[in-house]
Design a protein around this motif. Structure first.
Motif, mmCIF file in Angstrom:
data_model
loop_
_atom_site.group_PDB
_atom_site.id
_atom_site.type_symbol
_atom_site.label_atom_id
_atom_site.label_comp_id
_atom_site.label_asym_id
_atom_site.label_seq_id
_atom_site.Cartn_x
_atom_site.Cartn_y
_atom_site.Cartn_z
ATOM 1 N N SER A 122 0.834 -1.214 0.000
ATOM 2 C CA SER A 122 0.000 0.000 0.000
ATOM 3 C C SER A 122 0.862 1.256 0.000
ATOM 4 O O SER A 122 0.513 2.266 -0.630
ATOM 5 N N GLU A 123 1.993 1.206 0.699
ATOM 6 C CA GLU A 123 2.910 2.334 0.704
ATOM 7 C C GLU A 123 3.611 2.479 -0.650
ATOM 8 O O GLU A 123 3.833 3.584 -1.135
ATOM 9 N N LEU A 124 3.917 1.358 -1.279
ATOM 10 C CA LEU A 124 4.608 1.389 -2.561
ATOM 11 C C LEU A 124 3.713 1.922 -3.680
ATOM 12 O O LEU A 124 4.168 2.622 -4.579
ATOM 13 N N GLN A 125 2.432 1.599 -3.636
ATOM 14 C CA GLN A 125 1.527 1.957 -4.728
ATOM 15 C C GLN A 125 0.843 3.313 -4.527
ATOM 16 O O GLN A 125 0.035 3.728 -5.351
ATOM 17 N N ARG A 126 1.205 4.002 -3.462
ATOM 18 C CA ARG A 126 0.491 5.220 -3.059
ATOM 19 C C ARG A 126 0.361 6.237 -4.189
ATOM 20 O O ARG A 126 -0.731 6.806 -4.396
ATOM 21 N N ASP A 127 1.417 6.486 -4.953
ATOM 22 C CA ASP A 127 1.400 7.546 -5.956
ATOM 23 C C ASP A 127 1.248 7.030 -7.384
ATOM 24 O O ASP A 127 1.378 7.797 -8.337
ATOM 25 N N MET A 128 0.971 5.746 -7.546
ATOM 26 C CA MET A 128 0.854 5.182 -8.890
ATOM 27 C C MET A 128 -0.490 5.539 -9.519
ATOM 28 O O MET A 128 -1.511 5.616 -8.824
ATOM 29 N N LYS A 129 -0.494 5.718 -10.830
ATOM 30 C CA LYS A 129 -1.755 5.990 -11.534
ATOM 31 C C LYS A 129 -2.582 4.720 -11.715
ATOM 32 O O LYS A 129 -3.804 4.780 -11.837
ATOM 33 N N HIS A 130 -1.908 3.582 -11.751
ATOM 34 C CA HIS A 130 -2.601 2.295 -11.895
ATOM 35 C C HIS A 130 -2.169 1.359 -10.754
ATOM 36 O O HIS A 130 -1.523 0.339 -10.972
ATOM 37 N N PRO A 131 -2.530 1.713 -9.526
ATOM 38 C CA PRO A 131 -2.060 0.946 -8.364
ATOM 39 C C PRO A 131 -2.639 -0.459 -8.287
ATOM 40 O O PRO A 131 -2.090 -1.318 -7.591
ATOM 41 N N GLU A 132 -3.730 -0.692 -9.008
ATOM 42 C CA GLU A 132 -4.391 -1.993 -8.927
ATOM 43 C C GLU A 132 -3.519 -3.143 -9.450
ATOM 44 O O GLU A 132 -3.756 -4.312 -9.149
ATOM 45 N N ARG A 133 -2.475 -2.837 -10.224
ATOM 46 C CA ARG A 133 -1.657 -3.901 -10.799
ATOM 47 C C ARG A 133 -0.335 -4.108 -10.056
ATOM 48 O O ARG A 133 0.494 -4.913 -10.465
#
Length: 496
Positions: A122-133
């Motif tokens: 969750s911390e790693l995907q925080r700023d991603m535009k497509h965090p679902e992947r």
């Protein structure tokens, strides 16, 4: 089955290099980005070790090695990849930045795995535009041999991503385990951290040396853990009453102050130097690459032993290897067009594994028979007697074998076997196998065998179907003009 067509690896160190080798040896093209000036050398050395290990691990037909490409940018590495594996140093800010770059450049349906040992997805995907992947894909070193991958999703990771990741690991011989809840260090590293913390205290307090501590593990419970894990080991320790009795008997000791698991040892300069000096002494001058090769040989031996466990069905990581090999044989083990039938068929290429070596330092007797059996199996696949054929109720059984030992096969030696059909009819198949030293071409052993076609359900010999006989006769006719091999028809003790 869902497969990875193209992979990208960002980071090519110990873990990243292991991922690269795992993908390449599964026949997958890999693009790599790593700014380290020695990255190509490091990856090359890891890959060389991996190839040596695979040659000892399995005789199944591996696919052609994937193409390895080093790129100048992250964007170039990930642009057409199905699976992107990030393995950069364990710093949250660095990983976030790299993952955001990957996310922006990757195609929409690409999976993005992080090799982090403990950072929350969750911390790693925080700023991603497509965090679902994005998901954590935490492997164990060496990645090319140890099959486990902890799959951990973050708050925004989709269920479809988790399923796709688990499915895509199977064709490359790995086992994904889904960790149901997001937690720092996941499961494996939590267990290892507890052991590591207590180990540091034991060294700090001069209870033992690092070599003694390692000996305690590798000569005792480490051997049990390799095939039973923790809970199944303790279930057996409970005797016939099982786990409940074990917990009743040994549970109270958990309240005793045996360990220092909640106390953090001070890794000051003195302790670091003590551990470093003892570790240097333990290594005995062996380089890291030498230690890696010894580790790999030992792991191969353990995996092969586990593959033959439980009545040949395989156990634990050995069953996973057995299932992986079945897939390899199904994908690449049957086309007759790959063989020149005008000469004895070259059917098995392998190396002498540590598990095959006896007290003389040579390949032990029954391993020659194993190679000859593998050669017969390869011939059967060529004539259409594959796993599906056997499962349908028919097969060929070996009813007679005569082996001659003519040379010595030693640890790590590359060998291959050939098969010549001597005679065949609707029920019988007489073959002559030869094992050669790849380097010298010298004959190491021969085996003359008679196989009978059987109805395995009825337990009796029957004629093979016309389509099988047709394939047998095609090879037998081509072999009829070959010289009769020296040793055909020999009996035990017969003078030359």
């Amino acid at each position: 089955m869902s497969k990875i067509n193209k992979a990208a690896c960002v980071g090519g160190g110990v873990i990243g290099g292991g991922w690269i080798a795992r993908f390449l040896l599964a026949g997958i093209d890999v693009k790599v980005f790593d700014p380290h000036r020695e990255s190509q050398r490091i990856v090359g050395e890891v890959l060389a070790n991996a190839e040596k290990a695979y040659a000892m691990l399995t005789g199944a037909p591996l696919p052609a090695r994937g193409k390895l490409t080093f790129t100048a940018t992250i964007e170039e590495a990930v642009d057409d990849a199905d699976w992107i594996q990030e393995s950069v140093p364990e710093r949250l800010d660095l990983k976030r930045g790299v993952l955001n770059q990957i996310d922006a450049a990757a195609k929409p349906d690409a999976l993005i795995g992080s090799s982090t040992s403990g950072l929350l997805p969750s911390e790693l995907q925080r700023d991603m535009k497509h965090p679902e992947r994005l998901f954590v894909a935490h492997p164990y070193n060496p990645v090319y041999l140890l099959p486990l991958v902890e799959i951990v999703g973050g708050e925004k990771t989709s269920a479809a991503t988790i399923k796709a990741a688990m499915d895509k690991l199977v064709p490359i011989g790995m086992k994904g385990v889904h960790i149901a809840k997001e937690i720092e260090a996941f499961v494996g590293d939590r267990l290892l951290e507890a052991l590591w913390r207590e180990a540091l205290w034991l060294i700090h307090d001069d209870i033992c040396t690092v070599e003694t501590l390692d000996d305690v593990i590798r000569y005792s419970f480490g051997l049990r853990w390799a095939q039973m894990g923790l809970f199944q080991t303790y279930r057996i320790a409970g005797g016939e009453a099982g786990m409940r009795h074990f917990l009743a008997q040994f549970g109270p000791c958990l309240a005793w102050p045996w360990t220092k698991l909640t106390d953090v040892v001070d890794l000051d300069d003195a302790l670091v130097e003590k551990i470093g000096q003892q570790s240097d002494e333990q290594a005995g001058g062996r380089s890291i690459r030498e230690l890696e090769r010894i580790r790999d040989e030992n792991l191969v031996g353990i995996l092969q032993t586990l593959k033959g466990s439980d009545g040949g069905k395989g156990w634990g990581a050995g069953k996973l290897l057995k299932d992986f090999e079945a897939t390899l044989w199904a994908d690449g083990g049957s086309p007759t067009t790959l063989h020149d039938t005008a000469r004895p068929l070259r059917l098995v290429d392998t190396k002498v594994s540590p598990a095959w070596v006896d007290y003389n330092g040579h390949m032990t007797e029954h391993r020659y028979l194993q190679v000859f059996g593998d050669t017969s199996d390869a011939l059967l696949r060529l004539i259409g007697v594959d796993l599906a054929y056997v499962e349908a109720g028919h097969s060929y059984y070996t009813v007679e074998t005569h082996i001659r030992h003519l040379g010595e096969a030693k640890l790590g030696q590359a060998i291959h076997s050939t098969c010549q059909i001597l005679s065949a009819d609707e029920k019988r198949l007489q073959v002559f196998h030869t094992i050669y030293n790849n380097e010298t071409g010298k004959t190491l052993a021969t085996a003359e065998q008679m196989l009978m076609h059987v109805d395995s359900k009825a337990g009796r010999t029957v004629s093979a179907p016309p389509e099988v006989i047709l394939k047998v006769n095609a090879i037998a006719s081509a072999h009829a003009g070959l010289p009769v091999p020296q040793g055909v028809g020999r009996v035990v003790g017969q003078r030359k």
